[in-house]
Write a protein that holds these residues in place. Structure first.
Motif, PDB file in Angstrom:
ATOM      1  N   ALA A  65       0.829  -1.206   0.000  1.00  0.00           N
ATOM      2  CA  ALA A  65       0.000   0.000   0.000  1.00  0.00           C
ATOM      3  C   ALA A  65       0.864   1.257   0.000  1.00  0.00           C
ATOM      4  N   VAL A  66       1.935   1.243   0.791  1.00  0.00           N
ATOM      5  CA  VAL A  66       2.817   2.410   0.867  1.00  0.00           C
ATOM      6  C   VAL A  66       3.459   2.680  -0.494  1.00  0.00           C
ATOM      7  N   LYS A  67       4.068   1.663  -1.073  1.00  0.00           N
ATOM      8  CA  LYS A  67       4.743   1.827  -2.352  1.00  0.00           C
ATOM      9  C   LYS A  67       3.753   2.121  -3.474  1.00  0.00           C
ATOM     10  N   GLY A  68       2.604   1.436  -3.447  1.00  0.00           N
ATOM     11  CA  GLY A  68       1.628   1.605  -4.509  1.00  0.00           C
ATOM     12  C   GLY A  68       1.069   3.016  -4.590  1.00  0.00           C
ATOM     13  N   LEU A  69       0.858   3.641  -3.436  1.00  0.00           N
ATOM     14  CA  LEU A  69       0.279   4.981  -3.444  1.00  0.00           C
ATOM     15  C   LEU A  69       1.337   6.065  -3.552  1.00  0.00           C
TER      16      LEU A  69
END
Length: 237
Positions: free
Chosen positions: A167-171
């Motif tokens: 989630a961190v990397k994706g956003l």
């Protein structure tokens, strides 16, 4: 910044929504092809977004899903929680975070008097379950991310909690490990975000000793509660 990243950021810029929408824009094509963009303002409600998600074929995950899992909670909540992707329970029920990890998340929120129906809106980077609960591929994340950007715009949260590294990397594009950045406030697109451990990770690491993941989660969720109180007090003045 890569061309793709700058393009995503420009898509999310809410200024001048009319000019950012091509004159030949055909929203009915969105669910059929990942190359069709989703400009800000495409959806006027979470229901219209969900209609597209439920019929979406933008990536290969559509072929194996039971349900698209869009979100749950208050669509005007001050806190938005973003996970990775649905698991088996979520795929079967069409709702995010309803398995064991979701039950633990509910307890964590309740511990600081946050109500999952009032104070938070919960969703995932990807709306369809990857086979075998594997991590979504970069192409799968990219195909689904524009839906998430529209969800953020619709909810307009004060705080975004990013559960786990995907989630961190994706956003945000942040590549550091979750253990290095959890519990730290970061700004993304003018919004306050905090990376936290995914509840599933806590289930695999049940110790509550100081310095263990559950202990860190308790510190983090208290910081989130305090920040929300601070923001709400500022708005009340």
């Amino acid at each position: 910044m890569s061309h793709e990243s700058s393009e995503q950021l420009s898509l999310f810029n809410q200024s001048g929504l009319t000019s950012s929408t091509p004159s030949d824009f055909q929203p009915e094509l969105i669910p059929t092809d990942a190359k069709v963009p989703i400009p800000p303002g495409t959806y006027d409600s979470m229901e219209s977004l969900a209609d597209h998600c439920n019929g979406c074929q933008r990536c290969e995950l559509a072929a194996t899903r039971t349900h698209a899992v869009v979100g749950r909670g208050n669509v005007h909540a001050p806190i938005m929680i973003i996970g990775e992707a649905p698991g088996q329970n979520e795929d079967e029920q069409g709702l995010p975070f309803v398995g064991r990890a979701g039950q633990l998340l509910e307890k964590i929120l309740a511990a600081v008097k946050l109500d999952s129906e009032r104070d938070v809106y919960i969703c995932n980077m990807n709306k369809c379950r990857p086979p075998g609960n594997r991590v979504p591929t970069p192409d799968e994340v990219a195909a689904c991310k524009p839906y998430l950007l529209e969800q953020i715009r619709l909810v307009d949260p004060k705080i975004i909690l990013l559960t786990g590294a995907t989630a961190v990397k994706g956003l945000t594009g942040e590549k550091r490990g979750i253990t290095k950045i959890r519990g730290t406030w970061m700004e993304w697109e003018g919004r306050l975000c905090m990376p936290i451990f995914h509840p599933a990770y806590l289930l695999r690491n049940p110790s509550r000793e100081q310095g263990k993941p559950k202990w860190f989660m308790w510190q983090d969720i208290q910081a989130v509660r305090a920040k929300l109180n601070e923001l709400q007090s500022e708005n009340a003045v």
